[in-house]
Design a protein around this motif. Structure first.
Motif, PDB file in Angstrom:
ATOM      1  N   LEU A 104      11.378   0.629  -3.932  1.00 34.10           N
ATOM      2  CA  LEU A 104      11.123  -0.401  -4.939  1.00 34.10           C
ATOM      3  C   LEU A 104      11.418   0.117  -6.337  1.00 34.10           C
ATOM      4  N   SER A 105      11.778  -0.798  -7.219  1.00 36.80           N
ATOM      5  CA  SER A 105      11.877  -0.436  -8.637  1.00 36.80           C
ATOM      6  C   SER A 105      10.467  -0.402  -9.209  1.00 36.80           C
ATOM      7  N   ILE A 106      10.339   0.118 -10.420  1.00 38.00           N
ATOM      8  CA  ILE A 106       9.022   0.221 -11.050  1.00 38.00           C
ATOM      9  C   ILE A 106       8.419  -1.170 -11.283  1.00 38.00           C
TER      10      ILE A 106
ATOM     11  N   ILE B 134       0.823  -1.223   0.000  1.00 36.27           N
ATOM     12  CA  ILE B 134       0.000   0.000   0.000  1.00 36.27           C
ATOM     13  C   ILE B 134       0.858   1.275   0.000  1.00 36.27           C
ATOM     14  N   SER B 135       0.157   2.394  -0.111  1.00 37.75           N
ATOM     15  CA  SER B 135       0.668   3.764   0.002  1.00 37.75           C
ATOM     16  C   SER B 135       1.918   4.026  -0.854  1.00 37.75           C
ATOM     17  N   PRO B 136       1.803   3.873  -2.195  1.00 32.64           N
ATOM     18  CA  PRO B 136       2.961   4.136  -3.057  1.00 32.64           C
ATOM     19  C   PRO B 136       3.212   5.636  -3.238  1.00 32.64           C
ATOM     20  N   ASP B 137       4.492   6.013  -3.364  1.00 30.96           N
ATOM     21  CA  ASP B 137       4.858   7.388  -3.725  1.00 30.96           C
ATOM     22  C   ASP B 137       6.114   7.330  -4.602  1.00 30.96           C
TER      23      ASP B 137
ATOM     24  N   LYS C  75      15.734  -1.376  -1.338  1.00 27.61           N
ATOM     25  CA  LYS C  75      16.164  -1.417   0.058  1.00 27.61           C
ATOM     26  C   LYS C  75      14.981  -1.248   0.995  1.00 27.61           C
ATOM     27  N   ARG C  76      15.196  -1.731   2.225  1.00 24.52           N
ATOM     28  CA  ARG C  76      14.200  -1.504   3.264  1.00 24.52           C
ATOM     29  C   ARG C  76      14.535  -0.166   3.909  1.00 24.52           C
TER      30      ARG C  76
ATOM     31  N   LYS D  34      11.290   4.930  -9.513  1.00 22.27           N
ATOM     32  CA  LYS D  34      11.373   4.164  -8.268  1.00 22.27           C
ATOM     33  C   LYS D  34      10.248   4.639  -7.355  1.00 22.27           C
ATOM     34  N   LEU D  35       9.838   3.759  -6.453  1.00 20.09           N
ATOM     35  CA  LEU D  35       8.768   4.124  -5.542  1.00 20.09           C
ATOM     36  C   LEU D  35       9.110   3.736  -4.112  1.00 20.09           C
ATOM     37  N   ALA D  36       8.493   4.468  -3.173  1.00 20.82           N
ATOM     38  CA  ALA D  36       8.491   4.022  -1.784  1.00 20.82           C
ATOM     39  C   ALA D  36       7.073   3.533  -1.509  1.00 20.82           C
ATOM     40  N   ALA D  37       6.962   2.467  -0.708  1.00 13.95           N
ATOM     41  CA  ALA D  37       5.645   1.923  -0.389  1.00 13.95           C
ATOM     42  C   ALA D  37       5.732   1.137   0.900  1.00 13.95           C
ATOM     43  N   ALA D  38       4.573   0.908   1.532  1.00 14.90           N
ATOM     44  CA  ALA D  38       4.526   0.102   2.759  1.00 14.90           C
ATOM     45  C   ALA D  38       4.092  -1.316   2.405  1.00 14.90           C
ATOM     46  N   LEU D  39       4.916  -2.300   2.807  1.00 13.60           N
ATOM     47  CA  LEU D  39       4.636  -3.712   2.553  1.00 13.60           C
ATOM     48  C   LEU D  39       4.641  -4.457   3.888  1.00 13.60           C
ATOM     49  N   SER D  40       3.876  -5.556   3.957  1.00 14.35           N
ATOM     50  CA  SER D  40       3.819  -6.282   5.242  1.00 14.35           C
ATOM     51  C   SER D  40       4.175  -7.760   5.106  1.00 14.35           C
ATOM     52  N   PHE D  41       4.907  -8.122   4.049  1.00 20.14           N
ATOM     53  CA  PHE D  41       5.221  -9.545   3.861  1.00 20.14           C
ATOM     54  C   PHE D  41       6.045 -10.118   5.013  1.00 20.14           C
TER      55      PHE D  41
END
Lengths: 198, 452
Positions: free
Chosen positions: B295-297, B269-272, B303-304, B279-286
């Motif tokens: 993240l890459s596109i 969720i919450s991509p920017d 990186k975390r 590239k994007l920053a996002a919240a993941l819960s895996f």
């Protein structure tokens, strides 16, 4: 004088009556033939009655058997209903959370223990745990909070011995409120972990 | 010395949109009028970030129809209406009532030398805009000028040529020039706003122009779609959708049928978008914990970014792309933090209130706008990062969420339930003044994201 004649007459009638009565009793004894005929008739009647009774009994037996089959079916249905009810109870009884919290209350833990026990008796079932929030808070934060609530419930079940591979989680954040009213009561029932049998 | 300046992105997008506008310099007495680039940098007429901004009065006159035919007159009227609406939208210009006008440049002349500036200073017009329109063989030519009335100076002069269907874009290009001249920024006129709207009980992503016009439905997942985010070149949208059963991040090219899905286990969720990067920053819960990743596109983890137990969500990049601002519950309540991508430490910036979320970094890098919740009141606050002082921008007007900055930092778009309790998209000036509903559309609208 005339009165005396009437008294004598009445007396004569009464005496005659006595004789007549005596002759009647005597008559019963002499009519044997008639009695035999009556007995034969009674026997026929008794036979018919016995046959009717036998038929009725047979019918009754049939009814009883039918009743038993119904009972078996009903018990089956009741058992299925009990299983369904248990399933529905499992699915309908949500675990609730405090505002902005994913911690488990004692009530929530008790509810999860019941669910764990049931899950252990129904080992073939796969479960999805949905995490939900009330509408206060922002969309993205609530998605994360719902994720956390679902995970907390899952981890508790795993600690009680339910296999993690049977438990899927998903967060719906504030997207699926049970009650969209803006009241504390609505917020309370919306802050939940909901269980779905896959 | 070139007066026609556009930043790279602005130019490339205009090209991508295939706007074929021929832009010439205005000739005046046989000489090119050059506006030195240094001019606008030395002195900005309007500081859009000033919270005590007083609106500058501007007179917009009738467009002069050069051939005088009905088509010129009609299109001229439409063009003028678009111009006035766009300038009014900025929130820093006050469009004057033409009843007060003492002269009519459409008749007396629209060029420098033909204008009696005393007619305009006398009625309090600081700025004057004149327009001319020529129609030849279905092509429309607009001659547009912005004057400083007190200094009797031409500030912007442009000629645009194109089909009638592009009049709106021509006017908005001119508005961008005006904006650049007055504020040193290209402004909002070429920007778009993406948002979420309900359609038949589902949530879909939509987009519209800066002024709420030209509404387009972007997704048709018939599911729950959320959190749209524009890439800095405006070519990509990232958003969250349950289209595949759980919250995943969808990346979609606006022009072409290209894209990807980021669908790690758990929530995505919450991509920017990182400014200027794919590239994007996002919240993941895996991992079992909600953390922010770079993240890459295509969704590969570069990186975390965060590393603390508890919710970390809603990252937004600083304009230079070196930092993120995000929401974290690491201290027990959701608060706003800033973190350098390269360093380990996160700095908490909100200390008032128990629930501060949904941050967005101002284009000048100085401020953070966010949502604060106190006693069931959901409102928008802005904080100067250096001073740390929060200023409340909305008050006693429903729930207010999802703030997003206009590309020039002069305005904010947000969601409000102030009208009959239904979520709608609003805009307001960055200081919180002039809140107004952006668009009218069936259903509920939320989560606007203004393109960079």
């Amino acid at each position: 004088m005339k009165k005396r004649v009437w008294v004598n007459l009445v007396m004569a009638i009464l005496v005659a009556g006595l004789f007549l009565t005596a002759s009647c009793a005597k008559k019963t004894i002499v009519s044997d033939a008639t009695t035999i005929e009556d007995q034969e008739k009674a026997k026929l009647e008794a036979d018919a009655k016995a046959a009717a009774e036998a038929a009725a009994k047979a019918k009754a037996d049939q009814i009883t058997q039918q009743k038993l089959e119904d009972e078996i079916a009903r018990e089956k249905a009741q058992k299925a209903a009990r299983i369904l009810a248990a399933k529905q109870l499992f699915e309908n009884q949500d675990i609730h959370f405090e505002y902005d919290s994913s911690d488990l209350s004692e009530i929530a833990k008790a509810g999860l223990k019941e669910k764990a026990a049931w899950l252990k008796n129904n080992v073939s079932l796969m479960i999805t745990i949905e995490g939900h929030c009330d509408e206060r808070g922002t969309t993205e934060y609530n998605l994360a909070l719902g994720d956390r609530r679902a995970n907390t419930a899952k981890n508790y079940l795993v600690n009680l011995g339910v296999s993690a591979s049977r438990l899927n989680t998903i967060s719906y954040g504030e997207e699926k409120p049970l009650d969209s009213a803006m009241t504390e009561a609505a917020y309370k029932i919306n802050r939940r972990a909901h269980f779905v049998i896959n | 010395m070139v007066s026609f300046k556009m930043n790279k992105r602005y130019y490339s997008r205009a090209m991508a949109n295939k706007i074929l506008l021929h832009i010439f310099f205005v000739f005046l007495g046989g000489h090119l009028i050059f506006l030195a680039p240094a001019y606008s940098r030395d002195y900005d007429y309007i500081n859009v970030t000033n919270p005590f901004l007083k609106k500058t009065p501007v007179a917009v006159t009738d467009f002069k129809p050069f051939n005088g035919n009905a088509q010129e007159i009609n299109i001229g009227k439409t063009a003028k209406a678009i111009l006035k609406e766009a300038l009014d939208f900025t929130g820093y210009l006050k469009i004057m009532n033409p009843v007060a006008f003492l002269s009519n440049p459409a008749e007396s002349g629209i060029q420098l030398g033909e204008i009696n500036f005393r007619d305009w200073t006398a009625i309090g017009a600081d700025l004057l805009i004149t327009g001319g329109i020529i129609e030849t063989d279905g092509k429309i030519t607009l001659k547009l000028r912005l004057f400083d009335t007190f200094n009797a100076k031409l500030l912007v002069g442009k000629i645009y040529t194109g089909p009638e269907s592009q009049v709106r874009q021509m006017i908005h290009l001119f508005c961008s020039e005006i904006s650049y001249q007055l504020t040193g920024k290209w402004g909002i006129f070429n920007s778009k706003i993406a948002f979420v709207s309900t359609v038949n009980g589902n949530k879909e992503i939509f987009s519209c122009d800066f002024d709420g016009r030209n509404i387009k439905q972007v997704t048709r997942h018939k599911s729950i779609s959320l959190s749209p985010s524009w890439s800095s070149d405006g070519q990509w949208l990232a958003y969250v959708s349950y289209a595949k059963g759980k919250p995943d991040i969808f990346i979609k090219n606006i022009e072409e049928k290209r894209g990807s899905i980021i669908n790690y286990k758990g929530m995505n969720i919450s991509p920017d978008w990182m400014p200027g990067q794919q590239k994007l920053a996002a919240a993941l819960s895996f991992s079992g914990d909600q953390e922010i990743y770079l993240l890459s596109i295509k969704g590969e983890i570069i990186k975390r970014v965060t590393n603390s137990w508890g919710i970390d969500v809603s990252p937004e990049f600083s304009p230079d792309g070196k930092k993120i601002v995000f929401t974290s519950k690491r201290t027990g309540t959701p608060q706003i933090y800033i973190k350098d991508l390269e360093s380990k430490n996160a700095q908490r910036i909100t200390f008032k209130g128990k629930n501060n979320t949904s941050p967005a970094w101002s284009p000048d890098g100085r401020k953070i706008v966010y949502v604060g919740i106190e006693e069931n009141n959901i409102d928008i606050f802005v904080m100067d990062i250096n001073s740390g002082m929060p200023v409340q921008l909305t008050m006693n007007a429903g729930d207010n969420e999802d703030p997003s900055w206009s590309p020039d930092g002069s305005m904010l778009t947000f969601t409000s339930t102030r009208e009959a309790g239904v979520s709608r998209i609003f805009v307001m000036n960055a200081s919180g003044s002039d809140p107004r509903r952006l668009l009218r559309l069936a259903g509920k609208q939320t989560q606007p994201d203004w393109s960079k």
